[in-house]
Scaffold this active site. Sequence first.
Site, short mmCIF file in Angstrom:
data_model
loop_
_atom_site.label_atom_id
_atom_site.label_comp_id
_atom_site.label_asym_id
_atom_site.label_seq_id
_atom_site.Cartn_x
_atom_site.Cartn_y
_atom_site.Cartn_z
N LYS A 141 38.09 37.70 41.38
CA LYS A 141 37.48 38.31 42.57
C LYS A 141 36.23 39.10 42.19
O LYS A 141 36.19 39.73 41.13
CB LYS A 141 38.49 39.27 43.24
N HIS A 147 36.30 40.48 46.92
CA HIS A 147 37.51 41.32 46.80
C HIS A 147 37.76 42.18 48.05
O HIS A 147 38.89 42.26 48.53
CB HIS A 147 37.37 42.21 45.55
N TYR A 199 40.15 44.73 37.93
CA TYR A 199 41.41 45.13 37.29
C TYR A 199 41.20 45.56 35.84
O TYR A 199 42.04 46.26 35.27
CB TYR A 199 42.45 44.00 37.31
N ASP A 207 46.59 35.42 38.86
CA ASP A 207 45.68 36.08 39.80
C ASP A 207 44.99 37.25 39.10
O ASP A 207 45.65 38.20 38.68
CB ASP A 207 46.46 36.59 41.02
#
Length: 318
Positions: A83, A116, A55, A50
């Site tokens: 995302k 997201h 990130y 994931d």
Amino acid sequence: MQDLSVGMSLMSGDVMPRLGVGTWAPAYSPGVIRDVVLHAVLNCGYRHVDCAGFYGTEREVGEALKEAFAKGIRRQDIWVTSKLWCTFHAPEDVRPAFMRTLEDLGLDYIDLYLIHWPVSLRKNHALPPRADDFLPPVPAIQTWKEMEKLVDGNLVKNLGVSNFTSVKIEKLWMEARIKPSVVQVEMHPLCQQAKLREYCSLRRICLTAYSPLGGNDHPTRPSMPNVLQNATLNRIAGKYNKTTAQVALRWGLQMGATIIPKTTNLQRMAENSKILDFCLDSDDLASIAAEDQHMRISSQIMLNKFTGLTPEVFWDGE
Ligand code: A2P
């Protein structure tokens, strides 16, 4: 090694493995996520990764996948989710943001692409965002239509959303040509998401639980009840000779969710994968049901950073 490829069938017919590895690292240090993903895939049997552009770790995930493929893991056996961040909701921004993710991951398609958060932010926003970083929200369907084109171009296999409530998903559902097939939200024994789960089963949407252990690693986490110190879960763990973390994760699976626990500790990663060899019984499930506190921990911390949005409004009372 357990067979962690067992999964949930999505509307497309694709099967999403039930246990994935999370790649958000709050205290990020270079190389860690690469090692996490590589160890998860090569040594612990994880088949689901994931990710998210936000990130900042997708390049490292890409390096790990490249190495795993070189060691014989096949692309089609790994599920990759990413995302779209809140700065890229305008239709013209969707494809370039996605292509950056694809390039960083070193892939030619991903299995699942999610919006997201249902919040639109100005580019180069502060972290946490300031009041003037918020843009009038781009209607989700406008972003979605561009995501549908990525599916049409075989760059993405499935679409979904994250941090959406059933109210927001239903609106999108009515307008979308390709229906959302996954919603990723915070879910654990203190935040059981009963209403959303019911909606998902009605629409055959798969729910992915993030922070399935309660998200204890958030740097700004205030003092809140801790899933891993919950007395009921501790008691049940003793009954099965499992850890409290394993009971929390097993509960997520038995609620029909896919789960994506995060850990940078390789021993705990292996521990988190050993959850297919026991089953919580109806007494256990009833005891855990009574522990629900509707307590969003990770997502509430994020929301608190999103100045000006009250939980009641943002979560549509769910
Ligand atoms: P660590 O990386 O030191 O293992 P969540 O996935 O719910 O957001 O939770 C992530 C947090 O839970 C991290 O702080 C992680 O710390 C910790 N964690 C992950 N697996 C376990 C486990 N099996 N036992 C205890 N803590 C865990």
